[in-house]
Scaffold this motif. Sequence first.
Motif, short mmCIF file in Angstrom:
data_model
loop_
_atom_site.label_atom_id
_atom_site.label_comp_id
_atom_site.label_asym_id
_atom_site.label_seq_id
_atom_site.Cartn_x
_atom_site.Cartn_y
_atom_site.Cartn_z
N GLU A 189 18.09 29.91 -25.14
CA GLU A 189 19.03 29.23 -24.26
C GLU A 189 18.96 27.72 -24.42
O GLU A 189 19.93 27.02 -24.26
N ASN A 190 17.80 27.19 -24.71
CA ASN A 190 17.66 25.74 -24.80
C ASN A 190 16.62 25.43 -25.88
O ASN A 190 15.49 25.86 -25.77
N ASN A 191 17.00 24.66 -26.92
CA ASN A 191 16.09 24.35 -28.02
C ASN A 191 15.41 23.00 -27.89
O ASN A 191 14.89 22.48 -28.86
N LYS A 192 15.40 22.44 -26.71
CA LYS A 192 14.78 21.13 -26.54
C LYS A 192 13.26 21.28 -26.60
O LYS A 192 12.71 22.26 -26.12
N PRO A 193 12.59 20.26 -27.18
CA PRO A 193 11.12 20.33 -27.25
C PRO A 193 10.51 20.19 -25.86
O PRO A 193 11.14 19.66 -24.94
N GLN A 194 9.29 20.63 -25.77
CA GLN A 194 8.62 20.53 -24.48
C GLN A 194 8.28 19.07 -24.19
O GLN A 194 8.06 18.27 -25.09
N LYS A 195 8.21 18.76 -22.93
CA LYS A 195 7.92 17.41 -22.46
C LYS A 195 6.46 17.07 -22.82
O LYS A 195 5.56 17.84 -22.54
N PRO A 196 6.24 15.89 -23.45
CA PRO A 196 4.86 15.53 -23.78
C PRO A 196 4.06 15.25 -22.50
O PRO A 196 4.59 14.88 -21.48
N SER A 197 2.75 15.43 -22.61
CA SER A 197 1.91 15.26 -21.44
C SER A 197 1.70 13.79 -21.09
O SER A 197 1.39 13.46 -19.97
N GLU A 198 1.85 12.85 -22.05
CA GLU A 198 1.73 11.43 -21.75
C GLU A 198 3.01 10.72 -22.14
O GLU A 198 3.75 11.19 -23.00
N PRO A 199 3.31 9.56 -21.52
CA PRO A 199 4.57 8.85 -21.80
C PRO A 199 4.63 8.32 -23.23
O PRO A 199 3.61 8.17 -23.90
N VAL A 200 5.83 8.01 -23.64
CA VAL A 200 6.06 7.43 -24.97
C VAL A 200 5.56 5.98 -24.94
O VAL A 200 5.82 5.27 -23.98
N PRO A 201 4.83 5.52 -25.98
CA PRO A 201 4.41 4.11 -25.99
C PRO A 201 5.60 3.18 -25.85
O PRO A 201 6.63 3.38 -26.46
N GLY A 202 5.46 2.14 -25.00
CA GLY A 202 6.54 1.21 -24.74
C GLY A 202 7.30 1.53 -23.46
O GLY A 202 8.18 0.78 -23.06
N THR A 203 6.97 2.65 -22.82
CA THR A 203 7.63 3.02 -21.57
C THR A 203 7.24 2.03 -20.48
O THR A 203 6.06 1.72 -20.31
N ILE A 204 8.23 1.51 -19.75
CA ILE A 204 7.99 0.55 -18.69
C ILE A 204 8.28 1.23 -17.35
O ILE A 204 9.34 1.82 -17.17
N LYS A 205 7.32 1.15 -16.44
CA LYS A 205 7.50 1.81 -15.15
C LYS A 205 6.67 1.08 -14.10
O LYS A 205 5.50 0.80 -14.32
N ASP A 206 7.29 0.71 -12.99
CA ASP A 206 6.63 0.04 -11.87
C ASP A 206 5.88 -1.21 -12.30
O ASP A 206 4.74 -1.46 -11.89
N GLU B 108 17.89 -6.94 -20.87
CA GLU B 108 18.96 -5.97 -20.62
C GLU B 108 18.84 -4.79 -21.58
O GLU B 108 19.02 -3.64 -21.19
N GLU B 109 18.52 -5.09 -22.86
CA GLU B 109 18.35 -4.01 -23.83
C GLU B 109 17.15 -3.14 -23.46
O GLU B 109 17.21 -1.92 -23.57
N ALA B 110 16.05 -3.79 -23.01
CA ALA B 110 14.88 -3.03 -22.59
C ALA B 110 15.21 -2.17 -21.37
O ALA B 110 14.79 -1.01 -21.28
N ALA B 111 15.98 -2.75 -20.43
CA ALA B 111 16.37 -1.99 -19.24
C ALA B 111 17.27 -0.82 -19.63
O ALA B 111 17.13 0.28 -19.10
N ALA B 112 18.20 -1.06 -20.58
CA ALA B 112 19.08 0.02 -21.04
C ALA B 112 18.26 1.10 -21.74
O ALA B 112 18.50 2.30 -21.53
N ALA B 113 17.29 0.68 -22.57
CA ALA B 113 16.45 1.66 -23.26
C ALA B 113 15.61 2.44 -22.25
O ALA B 113 15.44 3.66 -22.38
N LYS B 114 15.11 1.75 -21.22
CA LYS B 114 14.33 2.42 -20.18
C LYS B 114 15.21 3.41 -19.43
O LYS B 114 14.81 4.54 -19.16
N LYS B 115 16.43 2.96 -19.11
CA LYS B 115 17.35 3.84 -18.39
C LYS B 115 17.66 5.07 -19.23
O LYS B 115 17.67 6.19 -18.72
N GLU B 116 17.87 4.83 -20.53
CA GLU B 116 18.17 5.96 -21.43
C GLU B 116 16.97 6.89 -21.51
O GLU B 116 17.13 8.12 -21.48
#
Length: 190
Positions: free
Chosen positions: A138-155, A87-95
């Motif tokens: 207008e927006n100070n957010k950093p640019q999206k990295p080209s590869e996922p963050v280590p630990g990212t769970i998908k499919d 559940e924590e991993a799912a919540a972290a993934k959702k976040e």
Amino acid sequence: MKKAMIILISTIIVLGICVNGYIFTQHRKKEAAEAVQAASIAQVEETKAKKEAEEKAKADAEARAKFLKEEELRKTIANAEAKKEKEEAAAAKKEADEKETAYTKPSVPSEPPKVADGTDITNPDKKPEYTPEAVKPENNKPQKPSEPVPGTIKDGMIYVGGSIGWLPDEGVGGTHNVADFELSGELVGY
């Protein structure tokens, strides 16, 4: 006299036979009493052994039942912890997914900042002055990295950084075997 002697010897023989029979009978009675006593002792010991065996079996059954309850409790706790981790991993993934979807690229101003009238913009020694709206992005957010963050769970896959990339997600404690890997016995890094 011969007759009296024969009677006397016969009487002594009969008396000897009677005494011998009496002694033999007493001896047999004593043996029978000892046999009854030994049988009684054996029966008491057998009853005691049966009772001890029943008590031991009962204690073993209780210990086994207690062990099984404790084992069931350990499994329940382990399952609850695993469920909580999932559940924590799912919540972290959702976040993380929400952070990825909430990302917006900073916009570039459509026109260069305006210079106040009467300002000399041709003097290279003087730094330009901007209005606060022009300086503030207008927006100070950093640019999206080209590869996922280590630990990212998908499919059903999990991303491991570096040259490893995406691996099947086998949950907590999972292992991954590399097919073409042989141990050579040489130390690495020395």
